[in-house]
Design a protein around this motif. Sequence first.
Motif, PDB file in Angstrom:
ATOM      1  N   PRO A  75       0.874  -1.196  -0.017  1.00 20.80           N
ATOM      2  CA  PRO A  75       0.134   0.285   0.044  1.00 20.80           C
ATOM      3  C   PRO A  75       1.088   1.213   0.032  1.00 20.80           C
ATOM      4  O   PRO A  75       0.297   2.262  -0.647  1.00 20.80           O
ATOM      5  CB  PRO A  75      -0.867  -0.168   1.221  1.00 20.80           C
ATOM      6  N   LEU A  76       1.960   1.248   0.614  1.00 25.00           N
ATOM      7  CA  LEU A  76       2.821   2.453   0.695  1.00 25.00           C
ATOM      8  C   LEU A  76       3.346   2.792  -0.721  1.00 25.00           C
ATOM      9  O   LEU A  76       3.560   3.833  -1.199  1.00 25.00           O
ATOM     10  CB  LEU A  76       4.375   2.138   1.650  1.00 25.00           C
ATOM     11  N   MET A  92      -1.195 -10.258   5.260  1.00 21.22           N
ATOM     12  CA  MET A  92      -1.458  -9.351   6.274  1.00 21.22           C
ATOM     13  C   MET A  92      -2.005  -8.072   6.083  1.00 21.22           C
ATOM     14  O   MET A  92      -1.492  -7.207   5.366  1.00 21.22           O
ATOM     15  CB  MET A  92      -0.027  -8.970   7.245  1.00 21.22           C
ATOM     16  N   VAL A  93      -3.048  -7.707   6.634  1.00 21.23           N
ATOM     17  CA  VAL A  93      -3.876  -6.295   6.295  1.00 21.23           C
ATOM     18  C   VAL A  93      -3.432  -5.591   7.470  1.00 21.23           C
ATOM     19  O   VAL A  93      -4.276  -5.740   8.439  1.00 21.23           O
ATOM     20  CB  VAL A  93      -5.319  -6.483   5.866  1.00 21.23           C
ATOM     21  N   PRO A  94      -2.984  -4.461   7.336  1.00 22.67           N
ATOM     22  CA  PRO A  94      -2.478  -3.604   8.680  1.00 22.67           C
ATOM     23  C   PRO A  94      -3.787  -2.417   8.618  1.00 22.67           C
ATOM     24  O   PRO A  94      -4.351  -2.082   7.773  1.00 22.67           O
ATOM     25  CB  PRO A  94      -1.114  -2.915   8.181  1.00 22.67           C
ATOM     26  N   VAL A  95      -3.829  -1.854   9.961  1.00 22.22           N
ATOM     27  CA  VAL A  95      -4.530  -0.659  10.206  1.00 22.22           C
ATOM     28  C   VAL A  95      -3.516   0.494  10.827  1.00 22.22           C
ATOM     29  O   VAL A  95      -2.485   0.301  11.028  1.00 22.22           O
ATOM     30  CB  VAL A  95      -5.758  -0.909  11.074  1.00 22.22           C
ATOM     31  N   PHE A  96      -3.802   1.755  10.700  1.00 19.99           N
ATOM     32  CA  PHE A  96      -3.199   2.693  10.969  1.00 19.99           C
ATOM     33  C   PHE A  96      -2.647   2.807  12.480  1.00 19.99           C
ATOM     34  O   PHE A  96      -3.230   2.278  13.240  1.00 19.99           O
ATOM     35  CB  PHE A  96      -4.119   4.036  10.861  1.00 19.99           C
ATOM     36  N   GLY A  97      -1.421   2.835  12.410  1.00 24.36           N
ATOM     37  CA  GLY A  97      -0.646   2.911  13.806  1.00 24.36           C
ATOM     38  C   GLY A  97      -0.220   1.465  14.276  1.00 24.36           C
ATOM     39  O   GLY A  97       0.439   1.228  15.320  1.00 24.36           O
ATOM     40  N   GLU A  98      -0.612   0.398  13.552  1.00 27.14           N
ATOM     41  CA  GLU A  98      -0.583  -0.804  14.063  1.00 27.14           C
ATOM     42  C   GLU A  98       1.167  -1.524  13.444  1.00 27.14           C
ATOM     43  O   GLU A  98       1.213  -1.236  12.285  1.00 27.14           O
ATOM     44  CB  GLU A  98      -1.612  -1.818  13.702  1.00 27.14           C
ATOM     45  N   ARG A 166      -3.319   6.457   7.167  1.00 25.35           N
ATOM     46  CA  ARG A 166      -4.705   6.555   7.774  1.00 25.35           C
ATOM     47  C   ARG A 166      -5.792   5.870   7.263  1.00 25.35           C
ATOM     48  O   ARG A 166      -6.915   5.856   7.802  1.00 25.35           O
ATOM     49  CB  ARG A 166      -5.012   8.073   7.989  1.00 25.35           C
ATOM     50  N   GLY A 167      -5.518   5.562   5.945  1.00 26.18           N
ATOM     51  CA  GLY A 167      -6.558   4.853   5.191  1.00 26.18           C
ATOM     52  C   GLY A 167      -5.932   3.975   4.160  1.00 26.18           C
ATOM     53  O   GLY A 167      -4.748   4.046   3.674  1.00 26.18           O
ATOM     54  N   TRP A 168      -6.690   2.861   3.585  1.00 26.41           N
ATOM     55  CA  TRP A 168      -6.078   2.198   2.560  1.00 26.41           C
ATOM     56  C   TRP A 168      -6.104   2.775   1.220  1.00 26.41           C
ATOM     57  O   TRP A 168      -6.935   3.751   1.065  1.00 26.41           O
ATOM     58  CB  TRP A 168      -7.143   0.896   2.194  1.00 26.41           C
ATOM     59  N   VAL A 234     -13.740   0.277   1.246  1.00 29.59           N
ATOM     60  CA  VAL A 234     -14.826   1.347   1.579  1.00 29.59           C
ATOM     61  C   VAL A 234     -14.191   2.425   2.553  1.00 29.59           C
ATOM     62  O   VAL A 234     -13.192   2.155   2.887  1.00 29.59           O
ATOM     63  CB  VAL A 234     -15.746   0.494   2.463  1.00 29.59           C
ATOM     64  N   ALA A 235     -14.858   3.562   2.381  1.00 30.65           N
ATOM     65  CA  ALA A 235     -14.350   4.650   2.929  1.00 30.65           C
ATOM     66  C   ALA A 235     -14.369   4.525   4.492  1.00 30.65           C
ATOM     67  O   ALA A 235     -14.981   3.616   5.018  1.00 30.65           O
ATOM     68  CB  ALA A 235     -15.438   5.781   2.681  1.00 30.65           C
ATOM     69  N   GLY A 236     -13.208   4.860   5.027  1.00 35.22           N
ATOM     70  CA  GLY A 236     -12.825   4.793   6.513  1.00 35.22           C
ATOM     71  C   GLY A 236     -12.065   3.537   6.742  1.00 35.22           C
ATOM     72  O   GLY A 236     -11.646   3.433   8.082  1.00 35.22           O
ATOM     73  N   HIS A 237     -12.063   2.621   6.014  1.00 35.62           N
ATOM     74  CA  HIS A 237     -10.925   1.355   6.372  1.00 35.62           C
ATOM     75  C   HIS A 237      -9.457   1.825   5.695  1.00 35.62           C
ATOM     76  O   HIS A 237      -9.335   2.650   5.066  1.00 35.62           O
ATOM     77  CB  HIS A 237     -11.395   0.060   5.421  1.00 35.62           C
TER      78      HIS A 237
END
Length: 237
Positions: A75-76, A92-98, A166-168, A234-237
């Motif tokens: 994603p980066l 592995m699917v990360p989220v912000f800050g993890e 902060r988001g995908w 989706v938005a917010g992910h």
Amino acid sequence: MATYVLVPGADGRAWYWHRVVPELQARGHQVVAVDLPQDDSVGLAEYADAVVRAVGGRSDGLVLVAQSLAGFTAPLVCERLTVDGLVLVNAMVPVFGESAGQWWANTGQAAARSAKAVRDGRGPDPEFDLRVDFFHDVPPEVTEQALAQELGSPSATLFAQPWPLRGWPAVPTRFLQGRDDRFFPVEFQRRIVQERLGITLEETTGGHLSALGHPAELAEAICRPPVGGGRSPVAGH
């Protein structure tokens, strides 16, 4: 014709994709298999740098294919290159800050692996074994070739760094998951992918190392047009 950029998982070697490369080329596509740094001092940014360097000046029809741990890196890259699609494979699917080190407990991977082992008749919480967890459906000659080499290892720095997005990224994303994966069981991944990306995974043949065990089937799945032309998270992910 697409240009598939193949990013390996924790081992970090382009060799991981050596059985998939000719399968994709036979289907008329260009392929770039990436070697990642073997250096404990580098982190997510340097891993992304390595992918960008490997892509070079190519710009048309880029599709990133990310195995396992590369779910943190790909994603980066999407933030730095114009990418037509992102295909996650047993990832592995990360989220912000993890961090990658925190991901395991945050997602409940250990419990999911144990439950899968029980269902398979191997008992709860089996000790990790490369051959049993990763190579159980890889041809013996390929397994021996892999284990005869010096195995790569991911950077300790990468495992400690919080994931910065902060988001995908707004890139059409697909998730391919081996139905026989003992390390990241498909039921576990189905939940994580829905919760974190808001998309539905596509089951594929094989276990965690499907590029080594089932290269033709994986290549076919990678090339297969997604239902509806692909969906962005989706938005917010």
